[in-house]
Design a protein around this motif. Structure first.
Motif, PDB file in Angstrom:
ATOM      1  N   ALA A   1      19.331  -5.881 -67.024  1.00  0.00           N
ATOM      2  CA  ALA A   1      20.628  -6.505 -66.757  1.00  0.00           C
ATOM      3  C   ALA A   1      20.465  -7.970 -66.389  1.00  0.00           C
ATOM      4  N   MET A   2      19.468  -8.291 -65.584  1.00  0.00           N
ATOM      5  CA  MET A   2      19.241  -9.675 -65.215  1.00  0.00           C
ATOM      6  C   MET A   2      18.762 -10.506 -66.405  1.00  0.00           C
ATOM      7  N   MET A   3      18.003  -9.900 -67.299  1.00  0.00           N
ATOM      8  CA  MET A   3      17.596 -10.603 -68.514  1.00  0.00           C
ATOM      9  C   MET A   3      18.821 -10.932 -69.372  1.00  0.00           C
ATOM     10  N   ASN A   4      19.748  -9.991 -69.468  1.00  0.00           N
ATOM     11  CA  ASN A   4      20.969 -10.230 -70.237  1.00  0.00           C
ATOM     12  C   ASN A   4      21.890 -11.236 -69.539  1.00  0.00           C
ATOM     13  N   ALA A   5      21.891 -11.228 -68.198  1.00  0.00           N
ATOM     14  CA  ALA A   5      22.682 -12.206 -67.456  1.00  0.00           C
ATOM     15  C   ALA A   5      22.199 -13.622 -67.743  1.00  0.00           C
ATOM     16  N   PHE A   6      20.904 -13.790 -67.826  1.00  0.00           N
ATOM     17  CA  PHE A   6      20.358 -15.101 -68.188  1.00  0.00           C
ATOM     18  C   PHE A   6      20.813 -15.508 -69.592  1.00  0.00           C
ATOM     19  N   CYS A   7      20.854 -14.534 -70.525  1.00  0.00           N
ATOM     20  CA  CYS A   7      21.308 -14.829 -71.889  1.00  0.00           C
ATOM     21  C   CYS A   7      22.763 -15.285 -71.883  1.00  0.00           C
ATOM     22  N   GLY A   8      23.607 -14.628 -71.062  1.00  0.00           N
ATOM     23  CA  GLY A   8      25.005 -15.011 -71.005  1.00  0.00           C
ATOM     24  C   GLY A   8      25.218 -16.403 -70.454  1.00  0.00           C
ATOM     25  N   ALA A   9      24.381 -16.816 -69.498  1.00  0.00           N
ATOM     26  CA  ALA A   9      24.515 -18.142 -68.903  1.00  0.00           C
ATOM     27  C   ALA A   9      23.905 -19.236 -69.765  1.00  0.00           C
ATOM     28  N   ALA A  10      23.126 -18.846 -70.777  1.00  0.00           N
ATOM     29  CA  ALA A  10      22.410 -19.839 -71.579  1.00  0.00           C
ATOM     30  C   ALA A  10      23.207 -20.334 -72.776  1.00  0.00           C
ATOM     31  N   VAL A  11      24.373 -19.736 -73.059  1.00  0.00           N
ATOM     32  CA  VAL A  11      25.148 -20.130 -74.240  1.00  0.00           C
ATOM     33  C   VAL A  11      26.414 -20.861 -73.810  1.00  0.00           C
ATOM     34  N   LYS A  12      26.979 -21.644 -74.717  1.00  0.00           N
ATOM     35  CA  LYS A  12      28.205 -22.383 -74.440  1.00  0.00           C
ATOM     36  C   LYS A  12      29.446 -21.610 -74.850  1.00  0.00           C
ATOM     37  N   ARG A  13      29.310 -20.754 -75.890  1.00  0.00           N
ATOM     38  CA  ARG A  13      30.454 -20.018 -76.397  1.00  0.00           C
ATOM     39  C   ARG A  13      30.160 -18.527 -76.374  1.00  0.00           C
TER      40      ARG A  13
ATOM     41  N   PHE B   1      15.572 -16.399 -61.118  1.00  0.00           N
ATOM     42  CA  PHE B   1      15.631 -17.384 -62.204  1.00  0.00           C
ATOM     43  C   PHE B   1      17.013 -17.390 -62.859  1.00  0.00           C
ATOM     44  N   ALA B   2      17.613 -16.196 -63.045  1.00  0.00           N
ATOM     45  CA  ALA B   2      18.918 -16.098 -63.720  1.00  0.00           C
ATOM     46  C   ALA B   2      20.020 -16.745 -62.879  1.00  0.00           C
ATOM     47  N   GLN B   3      20.015 -16.517 -61.572  1.00  0.00           N
ATOM     48  CA  GLN B   3      21.093 -17.070 -60.758  1.00  0.00           C
ATOM     49  C   GLN B   3      20.965 -18.582 -60.592  1.00  0.00           C
ATOM     50  N   ARG B   4      19.767 -19.120 -60.615  1.00  0.00           N
ATOM     51  CA  ARG B   4      19.611 -20.569 -60.603  1.00  0.00           C
ATOM     52  C   ARG B   4      20.131 -21.175 -61.900  1.00  0.00           C
TER      53      ARG B   4
END
Length: 432
Positions: free
Chosen positions: A316-328, A410-413
Motif C-alpha cells: 500500500a505504501m509503495m502504491n501511495a508513492f506512485c499516486g504522489a509521483a504523478v500529476k494527473r 519515504f512516501a509521506q515525504r
C-alpha cells in the motif's frame, strides 16, 4: 489522533459505498458456490469419489505405455508386505512402472522411509495392509505415502497393478471357479498419505488465500494510489496537508483500506468454508486424498491474517508513492506497472517455492520466507503445512514491518513535497 480518525472514517465510508467493492464480493462468492456445487452434483449422480471416470478394463500394456510417456517420474519406492498378501507384487509394479526402482522394505524401518520421502520427492512408500475386520471380502489394503501432491507415484496405476496381481494369485490358488469371478469387479481400498501436513485441501486453501492476498494488494493498493492522484490533480491535497500532516493522511487512508481488505477477506473465506461444509460430501476425494478443513486452526488463522496485514501495508505504501509521483490521475496506472510487476513476480516465486520446486531449507526457500515482498505470498502455504514456527514467522513479520515503515517514511515525504507541483506555478529548486 482526531484528524487520523476523521480521514480513516471518511476513506472507509467511501470504500464501502463503491460498487466495485460489492460487485467483486458477489463475483467471488458465485465462483466459490460453483466450485462447491461440482462435487455436490457429482455425489448426487453417484460419482462422489472425485477421481473421475476411467475405463473398466486397463491392460498392463496400457499402463506401461502411460508410464513411458510420463515426464520426470524416475524415483525409488519402498514396498512393504509383511504378511506376503500379494506375492510378486514388486514384479507386477516393475512391469507397469519401469522407471521406478522398487526395494523390499520392512515395517520396522517405516519411519526412516518416511523421513527420506519428506526430504526427497522422488522417494515413495507402498504398504500392503491387513484386511479390515468385518468386511464382506477379506482383501488387503494399500497405503501409498508420497512427499506431497506434486511429487510421488500415481495411485490409480498402483491400484490396478496390485489388484490384478492379487486377483491372479487368489484365482491361481483356488482355481477359476464361478464364485470367484466377483473378485474381478473389486478394487483394493487405497489411501494416499503425505509425509508432510500439506495435503490436497491445504494446497487448494493455500492457493485461494494467496490469490486473495494478491487481489487485496492489487485492488486496494490501486485505490490508494488513485485517491492520492485525484486529490493532487484537483488541488484537494493542499487543503489536506494544511489541516493534517502527510503521515496522518497516508496512514488514515491505508488503515481504512486495510479494514476493508480484512472485511472482504473474512467475508469471502467465511462464505467459502460455509459452502464447503454444506455442499462438499464428507468423503469427497481428489487424487485419492479426502478434502477437509482439519488444517484450519485458530493460531494459523491469526498468523495468516497478520501476514496479510503486514504485506498489504508494504505494498500500500509503495502504491501511495506512485499516486504522489504523478500529476494527473490518468497517469497513475502507468506508474503502477512496476509495482504490479513486482507483486506478480513475487506471487510466482512464492507459489513455486511453496509447491516444492525448492526445499524449505534451501537458499531460495529462505529468501521466499524472509524477503518482505515475497513472504506475504509464501507464508500461507508454509503455515498450513505446519513448517513455520513462531520464531521464523515473527522474523518474517518484523522484516515486513520494517520495510513498510521505511517505504512509508519515504512516501509521506514525497507526498508533502508534491503538494504544489503543477498547481501554483512556483519555480522549484533541484532539491525540492
Amino acid at each position: 489522533m482526531r484528524q487520523l480518525l476523521t480521514i480513516f472514517g471518511f476513506s472507509l465510508r467511501r470504500g464501502l459505498r463503491k460498487q466495485s467493492f460489492w460487485l467483486s464480493n458477489v463475483i467471488m462468492m458465485v465462483l466459490i458456490l460453483i466450485l462447491c456445487l461440482i462435487p455436490f452434483l457429482q455425489n448426487l449422480r453417484g460419482q462422489g469419489s472425485g477421481e473421475g471416470s476411467r475405463p473398466e478394463s486397463v491392460t498392463a500394456e496400457d499402463l506401461m505405455e502411460a508410464e513411458r510417456q510420463a515426464v520426470n517420474r524416475v524415483g525409488t519406492c519402498y514396498y512393504i508386505d509383511e504378511l506376503g498378501q500379494i506375492p510378486e507384487g514388486i514384479s507386477a509394479l516393475s512391469r507397469v512402472m519401469p522407471s521406478y526402482t522398487f526395494i523390499q522394505g520392512s515395517a520396522g524401518n517405516l519411519e526412516l522411509y518416511k523421513s527420506k520421502a519428506a526430504d526427497d520427492g522422488s522417494v515413495s512408500i507402498i504398504i500392503v495392509t491387513a484386511p479390515e475386520s468385518g468386511s464382506t471380502l477379506s482383501v488387503p489394503g494399500i497405503t501409498i505415502i508420497n512427499r506431497d501432491i506434486f511429487n510421488g507415484m500415481d495411485e490409480s496405476t498402483i491400484k490396478d497393478a496390485l489388484s490384478r496381481q492379487y486377483i491372479s494369485h487368489v484365482m491361481g490358488r483356488y482355481g477359476a471357479k464361478s464364485d470367484l469371478t466377483q473378485l474381478l469387479e473389486i478394487q483394493l481400498p487405497t489411501d494416499v498419505e503425505l509425509a508432510t501436513e500439506l495435503d490436497m485441501s491445504g494446497y487448494i486453501l493455500g492457493f485461494a488465500i494467496t490469490l486473495l492476498t494478491f487481489y487485496v494488494v492489487w485492488y486496494y493498493g490501486g485505490t490508494i494510489a488513485t485517491s492520492i492522484a485525484d486529490e493532487k490533480a484537483s488541488n484537494i491535497m493542499e487543503s489536506l496537508v494544511a489541516s493534517a500532516s502527510p503521515g496522518k493522511i497516508l496512514w488514515g487512508k491505508m488503515l481504512a483500506m486495510e479494514v476493508l481488505a480484512v472485511l472482504q477477506f473474512m467475508l469471502i473465506m467465511g462464505f467459502g468454508v460455509m459452502c464447503f461444509e454444506l455442499l462438499v460430501p464428507e468423503n469427497y476425494r481428489i487424487m485419492g486424498m479426502r478434502l477437509s478443513m482439519d488444517m484450519i486452526t485458530t493460531d494459523r488463522v491469526v498468523m495468516i491474517l497478520v501476514g496479510l496485514l503486514m504485506g498489504f501495508v508494504l505494498y500500500a505504501m509503495m502504491n501511495a508513492f506512485c499516486g504522489a509521483a504523478v500529476k494527473r490521475e490518468e497517469d497513475v496506472h502507468s506508474i503502477m506497472l512496476p509495482v504490479g510487476f513486482i507483486a506478480s513476480l513475487s506471487l510466482l516465486i512464492g507459489v513455486l517455492c511453496a509447491i516444492g520446486a525448492v526445499s524449505d531449507t534451501s537458499l531460495p526457500g529462505l529468501i521466499a520466507g524472509y524477503f518482505p515482498l515475497i513472504s506475504p505470498f509464501y507464508l500461507p502455504f508454509m503455515i498450513l503445512k505446519g513448517d513455520v514456527n513462531p520464531v521464523s514467522w515473527g522474523i518474517s513479520i518484523v522484516v515486513m514491518m520494517v520495510a513498510a515503515i521505511l517505504v512509508a517514511v519515504f512516501a509521506q515525504r514525497f507526498y508533502k513535497q508534491a503538494v504544489s507541483v503543477g498547481s501554483v506555478g512556483q519555480k522549484k529548486g533541484r532539491k525540492r
